[in-house]
Motif scaffolding. Structure first.
Motif, PDB file in Angstrom:
ATOM      1  N   MET A 130       0.807  -1.221   0.000  1.00  0.00           N
ATOM      2  CA  MET A 130       0.000   0.000   0.000  1.00  0.00           C
ATOM      3  C   MET A 130       0.840   1.271   0.000  1.00  0.00           C
ATOM      4  N   THR A 131       2.052   1.191   0.522  1.00  0.00           N
ATOM      5  CA  THR A 131       2.867   2.410   0.645  1.00  0.00           C
ATOM      6  C   THR A 131       3.888   2.553  -0.478  1.00  0.00           C
ATOM      7  N   GLU A 132       4.070   1.518  -1.300  1.00  0.00           N
ATOM      8  CA  GLU A 132       5.017   1.614  -2.414  1.00  0.00           C
ATOM      9  C   GLU A 132       4.586   2.719  -3.383  1.00  0.00           C
ATOM     10  N   GLY A 133       5.542   3.567  -3.747  1.00  0.00           N
ATOM     11  CA  GLY A 133       5.239   4.638  -4.696  1.00  0.00           C
ATOM     12  C   GLY A 133       4.323   5.703  -4.137  1.00  0.00           C
ATOM     13  N   GLY A 134       4.150   5.745  -2.829  1.00  0.00           N
ATOM     14  CA  GLY A 134       3.310   6.762  -2.204  1.00  0.00           C
ATOM     15  C   GLY A 134       1.839   6.625  -2.499  1.00  0.00           C
ATOM     16  N   LYS A 135       1.381   5.372  -2.768  1.00  0.00           N
ATOM     17  CA  LYS A 135      -0.037   5.173  -3.109  1.00  0.00           C
ATOM     18  C   LYS A 135      -0.955   5.566  -1.954  1.00  0.00           C
ATOM     19  N   TYR A 136      -0.599   5.146  -0.748  1.00  0.00           N
ATOM     20  CA  TYR A 136      -1.418   5.428   0.433  1.00  0.00           C
ATOM     21  C   TYR A 136      -0.518   5.991   1.529  1.00  0.00           C
ATOM     22  N   PRO A 137      -1.045   6.886   2.369  1.00  0.00           N
ATOM     23  CA  PRO A 137      -0.259   7.359   3.514  1.00  0.00           C
ATOM     24  C   PRO A 137       0.096   6.181   4.423  1.00  0.00           C
ATOM     25  N   PRO A 138       1.326   6.080   4.889  1.00  0.00           N
ATOM     26  CA  PRO A 138       1.731   4.957   5.737  1.00  0.00           C
ATOM     27  C   PRO A 138       0.845   4.787   6.976  1.00  0.00           C
ATOM     28  N   ALA A 139       0.420   5.899   7.575  1.00  0.00           N
ATOM     29  CA  ALA A 139      -0.404   5.811   8.785  1.00  0.00           C
ATOM     30  C   ALA A 139      -1.771   5.214   8.466  1.00  0.00           C
ATOM     31  N   PHE A 140      -2.342   5.581   7.293  1.00  0.00           N
ATOM     32  CA  PHE A 140      -3.638   5.015   6.901  1.00  0.00           C
ATOM     33  C   PHE A 140      -3.502   3.511   6.661  1.00  0.00           C
ATOM     34  N   ALA A 141      -2.446   3.107   5.970  1.00  0.00           N
ATOM     35  CA  ALA A 141      -2.222   1.685   5.701  1.00  0.00           C
ATOM     36  C   ALA A 141      -2.058   0.908   7.002  1.00  0.00           C
TER      37      ALA A 141
END
Length: 433
Positions: A130-141
């Protein structure tokens, strides 16, 4: 009850030892022995209660076996193949990877029986994807992964429900069935939050998997998808007990990972068994401490005293369940779930029975409450796990998890108010409660 009363001293001792960092299982054993000394009771009683409780409970063997099954699935490539399967079907929708996180937790719930195993296994992979390439904020993931992991012990198999069956004498088979609809309801609530968040925050859509590839992806994941069928089919087909089914699940995970997928070596299998042994020892000490302390609670006649106290409020069954929800949600913020199941729930069961509350429905309500405690600050064990995995601060994760927690609380209210959500499937299989 005064400050010099043996029971009061033992309670203070548990709190102080816990604050000083002693594991809660050790603290309960030490404080129970202190109580026996101060009360002038036979010291051998502690060992007798521990041995009788541990060796007469065949159902407890299911706990380490489910832990082994989950570890072997994580060590092999079963989790990866399940994620690919989920992505093929829901990744194409808005917030696709977030929906994959929800769906994989529902599927994985039918295999591991542990929220921590779910977060530590599929959760690590989902956090990376989910966080690869900045797709989703790490905290949301991280928040979503913690929230979806809560489903793990609700949909069967379930280690907390095994422990609840130990303290309540409820049927473990019917308890497993009772968790299916509530677990799916919780998954649906989380999916709705994901869909709303995806549209509002414009989360990305994954490239759709071509239709011609769906049979290949499904076939690749099919052996892993069959694990819940093997596990639950054995139980409800009458071929195995839950404990025997747990052993078959562990063997099946090893067989598929080693022979079919060829994704596990002797060293990784050894590491999985070692990790399982450590987890089992931790749970075992909690159970041992609780069994001894439960004897202290029984000697002090706490369940009867609490039942008499509650009867003074003239609570209806629904009023009692709502009060239990409130108490367990507060305790879940402070205590580990197994401790609540082994110490607090046995005290509440006599009152629930006196009010005519179904023990299977009561078990589902209790387990859901306790699981929500895993994502409720300040204790929130899953929050700490995801803080470690994601590198985000606890404050960031808590801020992102609040909508999911609110959705889960609404689900809990529905489960409490509508016993049929829990009891419909067990009754379909012959339950008379």
């Amino acid at each position: 009850m005064t400050l010099t009363d043996p029971f009061t001293i033992s309670i203070i001792s548990i709190v102080c030892l816990g604050v000083l960092g002693l594991p809660i299982g050790h603290a309960m054993i030490a404080s129970s022995i202190l109580y026996l000394m101060l009360a002038g009771l036979d010291m051998g009683t502690a060992a007798e209660q521990l041995l009788n409780g541990m060796f007469s409970s065949y159902i407890l063997l299911a706990v380490p076996l489910f832990i082994v099954a989950a570890e072997l699935m994580n060590a092999g490539s079963m989790t990866l193949r399940l994620l690919a399967f989920c992505n093929a079907f829901v990744g194409r929708f808005p917030g696709g990877l977030a929906l994959v996180n929800v769906v994989q937790s529902i599927i994985f719930a039918g295999m591991s029986g542990s929220a921590i195993a779910d977060a530590a296994g599929g959760g690590k992979l989902m956090q990376k994807m989910m966080t690869e390439g900045g797709k989703y904020p790490p905290a949301f993931a991280a928040a979503l992964t913690a929230a979806t992991a809560v489903i793990g012990p609700i949909i069967p198999p379930s280690i907390p429900m095994v422990i609840y069956a130990l303290v309540s004498d409820a049927s473990i088979g019917y308890l497993f069935l009772a968790g299916v609809v509530p677990g799916l309801l919780m998954g649906l609530a989380q999916a709705l939050i994901v869909i709303v968040s995806a549209r509002r925050r414009r989360f990305p859509v994954e490239p759709p998997v071509p239709l011609r590839d769906l049979p290949r992806v499904t076939l690749d994941a099919f052996p892993a998808l069959m694990m819940p069928v093997v596990l639950l089919g054995g139980i409800y087909g009458g071929a195995t007990t839950p404990t025997e089914a747990a052993a078959i699940a562990a063997f099946y995970a090893l067989l598929i990972s080693a022979l079919l997928y060829r994704s596990i070596s002797f060293s990784t299998a050894y590491d999985s068994l070692l990790a399982s042994a450590k987890s089992t020892a931790s749970v075992g000490m909690l159970i041992a401490g609780a069994l001894v302390f439960n004897y202290v609670v029984t000697v002090e006649n706490i369940p009867a005293a609490l039942s008499a106290w509650l009867s003074g409020f003239d609570l209806s069954p629904l009023g009692f369940l709502l009060m239990v929800n409130l108490v367990l949600l507060v305790l879940g913020c402070l205590l580990e779930g197994t401790t609540i199941l082994l110490i607090v729930i046995p005290v509440l069961i006599p009152t629930a029975q006196a009010l005519g509350i179904d023990m299977v429905h009561f078990g589902v309500v209790c387990v859901v409450n306790i699981m929500l405690g895993l994502i409720t600050p300040p204790y929130g064990l899953l929050l700490f796990i995801m803080t470690s995995i994601s590198g985000c601060s606890l404050r960031q994760i808590v801020r992102e998890i609040l909508p999911f927690l609110a959705a889960l609380l609404v689900s809990l209210l529905l489960i409490t108010l509508l016993p049929g959500l829990s009891l419909w499937l067990p009754r379909l299989f012959g339950y008379n409660g």
